[in-house]
Motif scaffolding. Structure first.
Motif, PDB file in Angstrom:
ATOM      1  N   UNK A   1       7.133   7.727  -1.575  1.00  0.00           N
ATOM      2  CA  UNK A   1       8.239   8.197  -2.412  1.00  0.00           C
ATOM      3  C   UNK A   1       8.336   9.716  -2.327  1.00  0.00           C
ATOM      4  N   UNK A   2       9.535  10.217  -2.026  1.00  0.00           N
ATOM      5  CA  UNK A   2       9.772  11.668  -1.943  1.00  0.00           C
ATOM      6  C   UNK A   2      11.158  11.970  -2.488  1.00  0.00           C
ATOM      7  N   UNK A   3      11.486  13.262  -2.553  1.00  0.00           N
ATOM      8  CA  UNK A   3      12.806  13.684  -3.006  1.00  0.00           C
ATOM      9  C   UNK A   3      13.880  13.201  -2.037  1.00  0.00           C
ATOM     10  N   UNK A   4      15.039  12.835  -2.587  1.00  0.00           N
ATOM     11  CA  UNK A   4      16.110  12.232  -1.791  1.00  0.00           C
ATOM     12  C   UNK A   4      16.580  13.150  -0.663  1.00  0.00           C
ATOM     13  N   UNK A   5      16.721  14.462  -0.950  1.00  0.00           N
ATOM     14  CA  UNK A   5      17.213  15.374   0.087  1.00  0.00           C
ATOM     15  C   UNK A   5      16.242  15.473   1.260  1.00  0.00           C
ATOM     16  N   UNK A   6      14.954  15.423   0.978  1.00  0.00           N
ATOM     17  CA  UNK A   6      13.974  15.397   2.060  1.00  0.00           C
ATOM     18  C   UNK A   6      14.036  14.078   2.816  1.00  0.00           C
TER      19      UNK A   6
ATOM     20  N   UNK B   1       0.850  -1.187   0.000  1.00  0.00           N
ATOM     21  CA  UNK B   1       0.000   0.000   0.000  1.00  0.00           C
ATOM     22  C   UNK B   1       0.894   1.247   0.000  1.00  0.00           C
ATOM     23  N   UNK B   2       0.449   2.276  -0.710  1.00  0.00           N
ATOM     24  CA  UNK B   2       1.279   3.475  -0.886  1.00  0.00           C
ATOM     25  C   UNK B   2       0.592   4.721  -0.332  1.00  0.00           C
ATOM     26  N   UNK B   3       1.422   5.629   0.180  1.00  0.00           N
ATOM     27  CA  UNK B   3       0.984   6.991   0.466  1.00  0.00           C
ATOM     28  C   UNK B   3       1.302   7.794  -0.788  1.00  0.00           C
ATOM     29  N   UNK B   4       0.281   8.159  -1.531  1.00  0.00           N
ATOM     30  CA  UNK B   4       0.470   8.775  -2.840  1.00  0.00           C
ATOM     31  C   UNK B   4       0.502  10.302  -2.753  1.00  0.00           C
ATOM     32  N   UNK B   5       1.355  10.943  -3.545  1.00  0.00           N
ATOM     33  CA  UNK B   5       1.318  12.408  -3.631  1.00  0.00           C
ATOM     34  C   UNK B   5       0.151  12.845  -4.501  1.00  0.00           C
ATOM     35  N   UNK B   6      -0.198  14.127  -4.496  1.00  0.00           N
ATOM     36  CA  UNK B   6      -1.294  14.607  -5.337  1.00  0.00           C
ATOM     37  C   UNK B   6      -1.034  14.352  -6.823  1.00  0.00           C
ATOM     38  N   UNK B   7      -2.079  14.254  -7.634  1.00  0.00           N
ATOM     39  CA  UNK B   7      -1.926  13.917  -9.055  1.00  0.00           C
ATOM     40  C   UNK B   7      -1.075  14.901  -9.844  1.00  0.00           C
ATOM     41  N   UNK B   8      -1.049  16.187  -9.438  1.00  0.00           N
ATOM     42  CA  UNK B   8      -0.324  17.183 -10.224  1.00  0.00           C
ATOM     43  C   UNK B   8       1.181  17.189  -9.972  1.00  0.00           C
ATOM     44  N   UNK B   9       1.649  16.369  -9.038  1.00  0.00           N
ATOM     45  CA  UNK B   9       3.083  16.316  -8.771  1.00  0.00           C
ATOM     46  C   UNK B   9       3.782  15.415  -9.790  1.00  0.00           C
ATOM     47  N   UNK B  10       5.057  15.667 -10.102  1.00  0.00           N
ATOM     48  CA  UNK B  10       5.761  14.866 -11.105  1.00  0.00           C
ATOM     49  C   UNK B  10       5.921  13.393 -10.734  1.00  0.00           C
ATOM     50  N   UNK B  11       6.004  13.121  -9.431  1.00  0.00           N
ATOM     51  CA  UNK B  11       6.187  11.731  -9.000  1.00  0.00           C
ATOM     52  C   UNK B  11       4.935  10.881  -9.210  1.00  0.00           C
TER      53      UNK B  11
ATOM     54  N   UNK C   1       0.401  16.273   2.690  1.00  0.00           N
ATOM     55  CA  UNK C   1       1.054  16.611   3.953  1.00  0.00           C
ATOM     56  C   UNK C   1       2.215  15.664   4.218  1.00  0.00           C
ATOM     57  N   UNK C   2       3.425  16.203   4.289  1.00  0.00           N
ATOM     58  CA  UNK C   2       4.604  15.378   4.580  1.00  0.00           C
ATOM     59  C   UNK C   2       4.548  14.798   5.987  1.00  0.00           C
TER      60      UNK C   2
END
Length: 312
Positions: free
Chosen positions: A253-258, A200-210, A237-238
């Motif tokens: 899935x998030x940016x590596x630096x975060x 199961x995934x915590x998905x980002x909003x549809x408009x994000x590149x990921x 919300x992070x």
């Protein structure tokens, strides 16, 4: 023929050429420069002798610029305008005039890079109030074009009009998949996309590149009965996403630096994914038509320095 104009030309000569190019009359030019007509005439003749070109053809009624004269007039206007802007900036800084700089930031932008840049710019520009705001990519870009933002910090996935926007790459970013420290996939030596898709995934909003990358991966590799894993959820919300993967076996899935920051401060760890879902440069965007202000230039320099120290 080498002229070496930096050593030959003076600001007084550039002002003479600029005013004469505008007035086309030696007497009016002399009045504006608080000089006399004979003195202005001698100064022009001396300049032409130094440059070994004729700048103006003399007639009884007016001065007519030559091709060389037109060229030097344009450059003189530009140089003197830049000096006026430099004077304006220096007076503002030395006078302690407060100013604001509005920076729009995509949430995926490295907080470490941004914090270091802000800390350094505060030392250099103590009178400038830095205002940052986080919005979706589309909102930030709209505000940049409308002039509501001075700078925008985001990835290069956004399609922009390069005739309107100047883009400066800062650092390379890639995605990282996080899971709770006790997640079963941490024990696997080789994790496949099928393994990841079954969770199961915590998905980002549809408009994000990921999001399109994750959706494509799930549609290709997800199969079978997943009733045990439960449904995916979506949030922007992070903090909520971080709590979810800490309390459930969900993936995020998030940016590596975060991700690096979260791994230090929370009980989450990066998974060894088969490849990166998304990678590319994080950039600074500004309007081309807007004059680059001193505080903007300094802050962009701080961003570049901060990004380089991150990569070192």
């Amino acid at each position: 023929m080498a002229l070496n104009l930096q050593r030959v030309l003076t600001l007084k000569q550039l002002r003479l050429v600029s005013v004469l190019g505008r007035e086309l009359n030696l007497s009016r030019c002399a009045d504006i420069l608080h000089s006399t007509q004979p003195a202005a005439s001698r100064a022009l003749a001396q300049l032409e002798d130094q440059l070994q070109v004729i700048l103006f053809q003399r007639t009884t009624k007016r001065m007519v610029p030559t091709v060389a004269g037109l060229s030097l007039i344009q450059h003189a206007h530009r140089v003197l305008a830049e000096i006026d802007l430099a004077e304006e900036d220096l007076l503002g800084l030395s006078g302690g005039v407060s100013a604001e700089m509005r920076v729009g930031v995509l949430s995926a932008f490295s907080p470490e890079v941004l914090a270091r840049a802000m800390a350094r710019s505060r030392e250099i520009l103590p009178e400038v109030l830095l205002i940052t705001q986080m919005q979706s990519l589309e909102v930030l870009y709209e505000q940049l074009l409308d002039g509501r933002l001075d700078l925008m910090l985001a990835h290069a996935e956004l399609r922009v009009d390069l005739n309107l926007v100047e883009v400066t790459p800062l650092y390379e970013e890639h995605s990282t998949i996080l899971a709770g420290a006790g997640h079963r996939l941490h024990k696997k030596k080789k994790i496949t996309w099928t393994d990841l898709a079954q969770e199961a995934w915590v998905l980002p909003p549809p408009q994000t590149p990921l999001r399109p990358k994750i959706d494509r991966m799930l549609s290709v590799h997800r199969n079978g009965d997943r009733s045990r894993q439960g449904p995916d959820v979506q949030t922007d919300s992070s903090l909520l996403a971080l709590s979810l993967i800490g309390q459930t076996p969900m993936l995020w899935a998030i940016a590596h630096q975060q991700a690096k920051q979260f791994q230090v401060t929370a009980q989450v760890q990066a998974l060894r994914a088969p490849a990166e879902l998304l990678s590319g440069p994080m950039c600074c965007f500004r309007l081309r038509e807007e004059r680059l202000k001193t505080q903007q230039s300094i802050f962009m320099g701080c961003l570049r320095d901060s990004a380089q120290s991150l990569a070192a």
